[in-house]
Write a protein that holds these residues in place. Structure first.
Motif, mmCIF file in Angstrom:
data_model
loop_
_atom_site.group_PDB
_atom_site.id
_atom_site.type_symbol
_atom_site.label_atom_id
_atom_site.label_comp_id
_atom_site.label_asym_id
_atom_site.label_seq_id
_atom_site.Cartn_x
_atom_site.Cartn_y
_atom_site.Cartn_z
ATOM 1 N N TYR A 1 23.238 -3.106 -14.475
ATOM 2 C CA TYR A 1 24.022 -2.883 -15.696
ATOM 3 C C TYR A 1 24.188 -1.391 -15.958
ATOM 4 C CZ TYR A 1 25.071 -2.679 -20.703
ATOM 5 O OH TYR A 1 25.636 -2.389 -21.917
ATOM 6 N N GLU B 1 15.749 -6.167 -4.595
ATOM 7 C CA GLU B 1 14.796 -5.853 -5.659
ATOM 8 C C GLU B 1 15.435 -5.116 -6.819
ATOM 9 O OE1 GLU B 1 11.761 -3.694 -3.733
ATOM 10 O OE2 GLU B 1 10.956 -5.422 -2.649
ATOM 11 N N ASP B 2 16.797 -4.771 -6.719
ATOM 12 C CA ASP B 2 17.474 -4.138 -7.858
ATOM 13 C C ASP B 2 17.406 -5.055 -9.067
ATOM 14 O OD1 ASP B 2 18.105 -1.870 -6.584
ATOM 15 O OD2 ASP B 2 20.233 -2.337 -6.239
ATOM 16 N N SER B 3 17.002 -4.505 -10.187
ATOM 17 C CA SER B 3 16.898 -5.306 -11.403
ATOM 18 C C SER B 3 18.275 -5.459 -12.033
ATOM 19 C CB SER B 3 15.957 -4.638 -12.397
ATOM 20 O OG SER B 3 16.492 -3.393 -12.824
ATOM 21 N N ALA B 4 18.413 -6.488 -12.841
ATOM 22 C CA ALA B 4 19.671 -6.695 -13.555
ATOM 23 C C ALA B 4 19.950 -5.516 -14.479
ATOM 24 C CB ALA B 4 19.609 -8.001 -14.335
ATOM 25 N N GLU B 5 18.899 -4.964 -15.047
ATOM 26 C CA GLU B 5 19.070 -3.824 -15.949
ATOM 27 C C GLU B 5 19.612 -2.618 -15.204
ATOM 28 O OE1 GLU B 5 19.192 -1.843 -19.538
ATOM 29 O OE2 GLU B 5 18.835 -3.972 -19.112
ATOM 30 N N ASP B 6 19.099 -2.411 -13.960
ATOM 31 C CA ASP B 6 19.586 -1.281 -13.174
ATOM 32 C C ASP B 6 21.048 -1.484 -12.766
ATOM 33 O OD1 ASP B 6 18.932 1.249 -11.642
ATOM 34 O OD2 ASP B 6 19.615 -0.039 -9.994
#
Length: 427
Positions: free
Chosen positions: A42, A35-40
């Protein structure tokens, strides 16, 4: 009574097969990772990310880089250029090398730079930049990845320090070896009336002490002793044998100057001193010089223990080896056979003693079987004769220098020459 086989449990249902299912806790943690977002990813990557416009202004920066440098996002985005984060030297390199190469190639990687943190400290980083282009192929922005190089810089600094210490230790060892080598050779050769003498010691490597040695010294009135030898091996062990051999030869010659007796004495000492698993031996030639008042010149008796024969260059221009066949290594056997020969040195004659570093030198730096050899040295002597002691040693030095790195063993040479009378030279 207990059931067997596929019997149902007490609920009446067959037990579920759980062998292919992970525990509930592990499934939950795995789901959280997915569930880690791409933004997180980055923002909290283990490296710094930076995006700049083509003019270098910072458009985007991740939290990792901000934490490293101690800046707030608003301090950098839209306010500073990437080059503003570099040290003075790094900024100069960026303008003259980094940026031009990036424009030409579209990417550049593995460049070591230093960033300036908000508190003024420096952060070493490894930088990789790529140019992002649009669908029309035109460049849009520059993406830069920065890796913390503090551990690598510390390792390189430690490696450099260790290298410097090793170089200093090597220099100290060279000085020690050079000093030790000098102690194994006579500071000056004895002045023999009616005789010219010259010697040279060629060091093949400053890293190890060689085992070659020579000397010329007075004995009883009207007699002089000389010797030249080569101890097997190199280093401290060879130096110890060299020192023992030199002083034994001098002491034995005082007790009994007969050349064969002198070498027999040395053979007994070495054979007794170095037995068992660490045998030590050497090749030696010992000579006894006495003036010849009737014929002029000198009478010399040479004894050889496995040593290369001396080269005699006559006043009439001829040259040949003085045969000492059958002489055995000194120290290898309890009773070594020692070969002797006697010769008269007339005015104008020159005698050359040498160790095998000369004849075993490679004639080319490539090595191989291209040894200089005894025949070549004999031709060398025939071309040189008649000659003097100093001219002979000078020619040998030039020869060794011409071999360069082909000389892989230390070489000692000793030349004695009976000068012509002034009246003979004028004839």
């Amino acid at each position: 009574m207990c059931g067997t086989g596929d019997a149902a449990d007490n609920t009446g249902q067959a037990p579920a097969d759980r062998t292919d299912r992970a525990p509930v806790g592990e499934e939950a943690r795995f789901s959280e990772l997915l569930e880690d977002s791409a933004e997180d990813l980055y923002e909290h990557a283990p490296c710094g990310y930076l995006s700049t416009l083509l003019d270098g202004r910072i458009a985007k920066v991740n939290a990792t880089l901000l934490d490293w440098l101690g800046y707030e996002r608003d301090d950098l985005v839209g306010r500073m250029a990437f080059s503003d984060l570099l040290t003075v030297g790094g900024r100069l390199y960026h303008e003259t090398h980094f940026a031009p190469l990036l424009r030409m190639q579209g990417e550049i990687s593995g460049i070591a730079l230093e960033l300036k943190a908000a508190d003024g400290s420096h952060l070493p980083v490894m930088v990789t930049s790529t140019v992002k282009t649009g669908s029309d192929g035109q460049p849009l922005l520059i993406r830069t990845t920065l890796f913390d190089a503090r551990d690598r810089r510390a390792y390189e600094t430690e490696l450099l320090r260790a290298r410097q210490e090793a170089d200093q230790e090597r220099d100290r060892l060279k000085l020690l070896n050079t000093t030790l080598q000098k102690t194994l050779l006579p500071p000056t050769l004895a002045n023999v009336p009616g005789l010219d003498v010259s010697a040279h010691y060629h060091i093949a490597s400053v890293d190890e002490v060689g085992g070659d040695f020579y000397d010329l010294f007075p004995l009883a009135a009207g007699t002089w002793g000389l010797f030249l030898g080569d101890v097997c091996g190199k280093g401290a062990a060879a130096a110890a044998v060299t020192s023992l051999a030199r002083y034994t030869l001098r002491a034995a010659a005082v007790y009994n100057p007969d050349p064969a007796a002198v070498l027999a004495n040395l053979n007994t000492v070495l054979n007794h001193e170095y037995q068992g698993t660490d045998p030590r031996f050497c090749t030696v030639v010992f000579g006894l010089l006495t003036p010849d008042p009737d014929r002029g010149g000198f009478h010399i008796t040479l004894a050889s223990g496995g040593h290369p024969p001396a080269l005699l260059m006559r006043a009439d221009g001829t040259a040949d080896y003085l045969p000492t066949p059958g002489g055995q290594l000194i120290g290898a056997l309890p009773d070594a056979h020692i070969a002797t020969t006697t010769v008269h040195l007339s005015p104008g004659d020159t005698l050359l003693l040498h160790t095998d570093g000369l004849t075993e030198a490679h004639t080319t730096a490539a090595g191989g079987d291209d040894r200089y050899g005894d025949d070549a040295l004999l031709d060398f002597g025939r071309d040189l004769a008649p000659t003097t002691a100093s001219d002979t040693i000078g020619a040998v030095r030039d020869l060794l220098d011409a071999f360069g790195t082909g000389v892989d063993d230390d070489t000692a040479v000793l030349a004695i020459h009976v000068p012509r009378l002034l009246s003979e030279e004028q004839q």
